[in-house]
Design a protein around this motif. Structure first.
Motif, mmCIF file in Angstrom:
data_model
loop_
_atom_site.group_PDB
_atom_site.id
_atom_site.type_symbol
_atom_site.label_atom_id
_atom_site.label_comp_id
_atom_site.label_asym_id
_atom_site.label_seq_id
_atom_site.Cartn_x
_atom_site.Cartn_y
_atom_site.Cartn_z
ATOM 1 N N ASP A 71 40.562 35.952 43.776
ATOM 2 C CA ASP A 71 40.823 34.700 44.505
ATOM 3 C C ASP A 71 39.768 34.453 45.581
ATOM 4 O O ASP A 71 39.313 33.324 45.770
ATOM 5 C CB ASP A 71 42.226 34.710 45.122
ATOM 6 C CG ASP A 71 43.320 34.629 44.054
ATOM 7 O OD1 ASP A 71 43.016 34.183 42.917
ATOM 8 O OD2 ASP A 71 44.462 35.019 44.350
ATOM 9 N N LEU A 116 40.684 42.928 40.522
ATOM 10 C CA LEU A 116 41.725 41.900 40.455
ATOM 11 C C LEU A 116 42.101 41.364 41.838
ATOM 12 O O LEU A 116 42.281 40.164 42.008
ATOM 13 C CB LEU A 116 42.964 42.504 39.782
ATOM 14 C CG LEU A 116 43.917 41.577 39.060
ATOM 15 C CD1 LEU A 116 43.219 40.644 38.108
ATOM 16 C CD2 LEU A 116 44.964 42.391 38.318
ATOM 17 N N ASP A 117 42.158 42.250 42.829
ATOM 18 C CA ASP A 117 42.564 41.803 44.165
ATOM 19 C C ASP A 117 41.471 41.023 44.901
ATOM 20 O O ASP A 117 41.698 40.516 45.992
ATOM 21 C CB ASP A 117 43.058 42.981 45.010
ATOM 22 C CG ASP A 117 41.986 44.033 45.252
ATOM 23 O OD1 ASP A 117 40.870 43.915 44.707
ATOM 24 O OD2 ASP A 117 42.277 44.997 45.993
ATOM 25 N N ARG A 118 40.271 40.906 44.290
ATOM 26 C CA ARG A 118 39.173 40.159 44.918
ATOM 27 C C ARG A 118 38.911 38.821 44.218
ATOM 28 O O ARG A 118 38.123 38.010 44.691
ATOM 29 C CB ARG A 118 37.876 40.981 44.888
ATOM 30 C CG ARG A 118 37.965 42.321 45.539
ATOM 31 C CD ARG A 118 37.341 42.444 46.908
ATOM 32 N NE ARG A 118 36.029 41.888 47.007
ATOM 33 C CZ ARG A 118 35.696 40.866 47.812
ATOM 34 N NH1 ARG A 118 36.593 40.300 48.564
ATOM 35 N NH2 ARG A 118 34.464 40.417 47.856
ATOM 36 N N ARG A 152 40.622 31.684 36.156
ATOM 37 C CA ARG A 152 40.886 33.045 35.671
ATOM 38 C C ARG A 152 40.955 33.062 34.161
ATOM 39 O O ARG A 152 41.445 32.146 33.543
ATOM 40 C CB ARG A 152 42.206 33.562 36.230
ATOM 41 C CG ARG A 152 42.124 33.991 37.664
ATOM 42 C CD ARG A 152 43.414 34.682 38.054
ATOM 43 N NE ARG A 152 43.374 35.036 39.459
ATOM 44 C CZ ARG A 152 43.895 36.159 39.935
ATOM 45 N NH1 ARG A 152 44.495 36.987 39.138
ATOM 46 N NH2 ARG A 152 43.821 36.416 41.228
#
Length: 198
Positions: free
Chosen positions: A178, A174-176, A196
């Motif tokens: 963007d 999830l943190d990658r 997304r």
């Protein structure tokens, strides 16, 4: 900030003898309640006195004392799962009675302690929150994009060919998401606009 939750890297076993009773803890990573209950069914021993169990999968949890006095087995095992910072885990503690009664406190310590020690010793992996991107690309760009997506620690979960190219579902931490989306926009010079998927 809380430490990330962990699950087991593989199934694990731990055995203890407590006042002549034998306690065998068996734990495994699981992704659903059905998987957890299937594990309970698979490892329970019909010749044992009790097969107590507990699991936690996110907000979902269940436990069972399997004939032990209420609150002396399953709940301490669930507390052991939480206390060890685990999620997506099932633990079964099988007891073969050795003739000495342990009392309610002794049972809670025996079941909870055996479960906690099993989880403490087991190889564990951090649970990484994952997300998905939907990407539509032209036929000419498919090879380049799929190679770049894999280089960015993402996987293509689904690939569907359509009249004007391919529709990809990309799975990544999830943190990658963007950063991956921005990289794909750059690669396509703005032709691709990943979005997304919830």
């Amino acid at each position: 900030m809380n430490a990330p939750l962990e699950t087991l890297a593989s199934p694990w076993r731990h055995e203890e003898d407590i006042r002549k009773s034998r306690f065998l803890a068996q734990a495994a990573p699981v992704g659903s309640a059905a998987e957890a209950l299937a594990f309970v069914e698979a490892v329970g021993d019909a010749t044992a006195t009790h097969n107590c169990w507990a699991y936690r999968i996110g907000d979902a949890y269940r436990f069972n004392d399997d004939g032990e006095p209420g609150g002396t087995a399953g709940r301490p095992m669930l507390q052991a799962i939480d206390g060890q910072g685990c999620d997506r885990v099932v633990v079964v503690v099988t007891r073969w009675y050795g003739g000495i009664k342990l009392g309610a406190g002794g049972l809670a310590r025996a079941y909870g302690g055996t479960a906690a020690e099993c989880l403490r010793l087991a190889p564990r992996v951090a649970i990484v929150a994952m997300g998905r991107l939907f990407v539509h690309c032209d036929f000419a760009d498919i090879a380049l994009f799929t190679a770049r997506i894999r280089e960015m620690d993402a996987t293509i979960e689904q690939e569907t060919f359509v009249a004007d190219g391919a529709e990809l579902t990309v799975l990544a931490p999830l943190d990658r998401l963007d950063a991956i989306a921005a990289r794909l926009v750059d690669l396509s010079r703005g032709r691709i606009q990943p979005r997304r998927i919830d």
